[in-house]
Design a protein around this motif. Structure first.
Motif, PDB file in Angstrom:
ATOM      1  N   SER A 102      31.171  39.653  42.041  1.00  0.00           N
ATOM      2  CA  SER A 102      29.893  40.160  41.572  1.00  0.00           C
ATOM      3  C   SER A 102      29.299  39.308  40.468  1.00  0.00           C
ATOM      4  O   SER A 102      29.927  38.402  39.936  1.00  0.00           O
ATOM      5  CB  SER A 102      30.061  41.593  41.064  1.00  0.00           C
ATOM      6  N   SER A 103      28.060  39.652  40.138  1.00  0.00           N
ATOM      7  CA  SER A 103      27.320  38.991  39.064  1.00  0.00           C
ATOM      8  C   SER A 103      27.006  40.006  37.988  1.00  0.00           C
ATOM      9  O   SER A 103      26.750  41.174  38.278  1.00  0.00           O
ATOM     10  CB  SER A 103      26.007  38.406  39.591  1.00  0.00           C
ATOM     11  N   LEU A 104      27.007  39.542  36.755  1.00  0.00           N
ATOM     12  CA  LEU A 104      26.606  40.383  35.640  1.00  0.00           C
ATOM     13  C   LEU A 104      25.524  39.659  34.862  1.00  0.00           C
ATOM     14  O   LEU A 104      25.720  38.534  34.402  1.00  0.00           O
ATOM     15  CB  LEU A 104      27.805  40.674  34.727  1.00  0.00           C
ATOM     16  N   TYR A 105      24.356  40.277  34.738  1.00  0.00           N
ATOM     17  CA  TYR A 105      23.225  39.726  34.000  1.00  0.00           C
ATOM     18  C   TYR A 105      23.105  40.470  32.677  1.00  0.00           C
ATOM     19  O   TYR A 105      23.002  41.696  32.647  1.00  0.00           O
ATOM     20  CB  TYR A 105      21.929  39.902  34.779  1.00  0.00           C
ATOM     21  N   LEU A 106      23.106  39.724  31.577  1.00  0.00           N
ATOM     22  CA  LEU A 106      22.949  40.311  30.252  1.00  0.00           C
ATOM     23  C   LEU A 106      21.720  39.693  29.599  1.00  0.00           C
ATOM     24  O   LEU A 106      21.688  38.496  29.325  1.00  0.00           O
ATOM     25  CB  LEU A 106      24.196  40.055  29.403  1.00  0.00           C
ATOM     26  N   ASP A 107      20.710  40.514  29.361  1.00  0.00           N
ATOM     27  CA  ASP A 107      19.433  40.031  28.837  1.00  0.00           C
ATOM     28  C   ASP A 107      18.953  40.969  27.731  1.00  0.00           C
ATOM     29  O   ASP A 107      17.940  41.632  27.848  1.00  0.00           O
ATOM     30  CB  ASP A 107      18.404  39.955  29.974  1.00  0.00           C
ATOM     31  N   LYS A 108      19.727  41.050  26.689  1.00  0.00           N
ATOM     32  CA  LYS A 108      19.343  41.867  25.540  1.00  0.00           C
ATOM     33  C   LYS A 108      19.928  41.291  24.271  1.00  0.00           C
ATOM     34  O   LYS A 108      21.126  41.031  24.183  1.00  0.00           O
ATOM     35  CB  LYS A 108      19.809  43.313  25.712  1.00  0.00           C
ATOM     36  N   LYS A 109      19.099  41.100  23.297  1.00  0.00           N
ATOM     37  CA  LYS A 109      19.524  40.542  22.022  1.00  0.00           C
ATOM     38  C   LYS A 109      20.495  41.488  21.323  1.00  0.00           C
ATOM     39  O   LYS A 109      20.297  42.700  21.318  1.00  0.00           O
ATOM     40  CB  LYS A 109      18.293  40.300  21.137  1.00  0.00           C
ATOM     41  N   GLY A 110      21.553  40.906  20.744  1.00  0.00           N
ATOM     42  CA  GLY A 110      22.447  41.682  19.906  1.00  0.00           C
ATOM     43  C   GLY A 110      23.684  42.227  20.577  1.00  0.00           C
ATOM     44  O   GLY A 110      24.477  42.930  19.941  1.00  0.00           O
ATOM     45  N   LEU A 111      23.900  41.896  21.855  1.00  0.00           N
ATOM     46  CA  LEU A 111      25.123  42.329  22.517  1.00  0.00           C
ATOM     47  C   LEU A 111      26.294  41.433  22.109  1.00  0.00           C
ATOM     48  O   LEU A 111      26.113  40.251  21.836  1.00  0.00           O
ATOM     49  CB  LEU A 111      24.964  42.298  24.035  1.00  0.00           C
TER      50      LEU A 111
END
Length: 320
Positions: free
Chosen positions: A2-11
């Motif tokens: 699978s793929s995981l997309y992370l697009d949020k500042k501060g994670l």
């Protein structure tokens, strides 16, 4: 896989045994078994340590980082040293560049022609003429000229299908001047990243191509093998544009670049991933074809396990 997309500042990303932990403001928001991950796409300011990168690398998980308005790409990939394959690649890319490029461009024209045929808006005799010219070409420069001619026609025909509000007048990039080019650029970037990842997994040098000549900060072979697959992306973008998935108001302009609004990006990634299995399979096929043309024994570059998505996790970790 699978793929995981992370697009949020501060994670913040951490690992615990064989699990990826995602934190936001010291609060754990997701636990993901690493055995299910194949690629991690990081967009924006995400914190992770060298130990996390080491863990991902040891498991063969590719990490793709997109940054800036132009979605400049960095790839952190587990390397597969395969000198014999690369020696064959270097020899064929230097000695047989023209015939390899002729076949590649013929494949690209065929997929573009099929895309236009889907909308009943193509002149098949024109494509036949270009195919004949490909076979008669004596240099890479001639092929580049033919590609340019076909591109003008291809994008003009596709532009005629869209309402004027989309402001699309052909393929333009760096930066994208309109919403359609913004979607194409982002989607091509994801395709490019996957191309580099698969080539590396296959033991090839993604920087040395045969049609796209070596250039600083470019994976030329990755650009080569993705050419026939671009029309898959184009069809996906046009399908959603004509279905009304996006509106012109879903985009914004920053420093002359057109971009999807942040909220719309959170919908884009799961939508893209949901349809990615087809073009990933096409990309694998192109890489296997490339191995054949390099006289390299073909083997699966990775397990053909069913592609799974993390749309729910993406939305959970990305919402404001």
């Amino acid at each position: 896989m699978s793929s995981l997309y992370l697009d949020k500042k501060g994670l913040t990303l951490r690992t615990q045994k064989d699990t990826l932990l995602i934190y936001e403001a010291d609060r754990r928001v997701a636990n993901i078994p690493l055995r299910l991950l194949e690629r991690l796409m990081i967009i924006g300011q995400i914190q992770l340590t060298a130990s996390v990168l080491g863990k991902l690398g040891s498991l063969g998980i590719g990490v793709v980082v997109l940054s800036g308005l132009k979605h400049e790409i960095s790839l952190l990939l587990p390397a597969k040293a395969d000198a014999a394959r690369r020696l064959n690649q270097y020899r064929h890319c230097t000695q047989n560049a023209l015939p390899l490029a002729q076949q590649l461009l013929a494949d690209k024209f065929s997929t573009q022609q099929a895309h236009l045929h889907h909308y009943q808006t193509t002149d098949h005799s024109l494509w036949q003429h270009w195919h004949t010219q490909i076979n008669q070409a004596k240099s890479l420069e001639t092929l580049l000229g033919l590609e340019g001619q076909a591109a003008k026609y291809y994008w003009r025909q596709l532009a005629s299908l869209l309402p004027a509000e989309w402001l699309f007048q052909g393929r333009k990039k760096h930066p994208a001047p309109d919403p359609v080019n913004a979607l194409l650029s982002l989607s091509y970037t994801l395709l490019y990243a996957e191309s580099v990842r698969l080539l590396t997994a296959a033991g090839l040098d993604s920087s040395l191509g045969f049609y796209h000549q070596p250039q600083a900060n470019r994976a030329s072979l990755a650009c080569d093998v993705m050419e026939p697959v671009r029309a898959d992306i184009d069809r996906w973008v046009w399908q959603h544009l004509l279905q009304g998935t996006w509106q012109a108001s879903d985009f914004e302009y920053q420093y002359g670049a057109c971009l999807l609004h942040k909220a719309q990006r959170q919908a884009y990634y799961p939508l893209f991933e949901a349809d990615a299995a087809g073009w990933r399979a096409h990309l694998k096929q192109e890489i296997h074809t490339c191995l054949n043309r390099f006289n390299i024994e073909c083997a699966n570059t990775e397990n053909d396990t069913q592609w799974q998505t993390w749309a729910q996790i993406c939305r959970k970790t990305s919402n404001n």
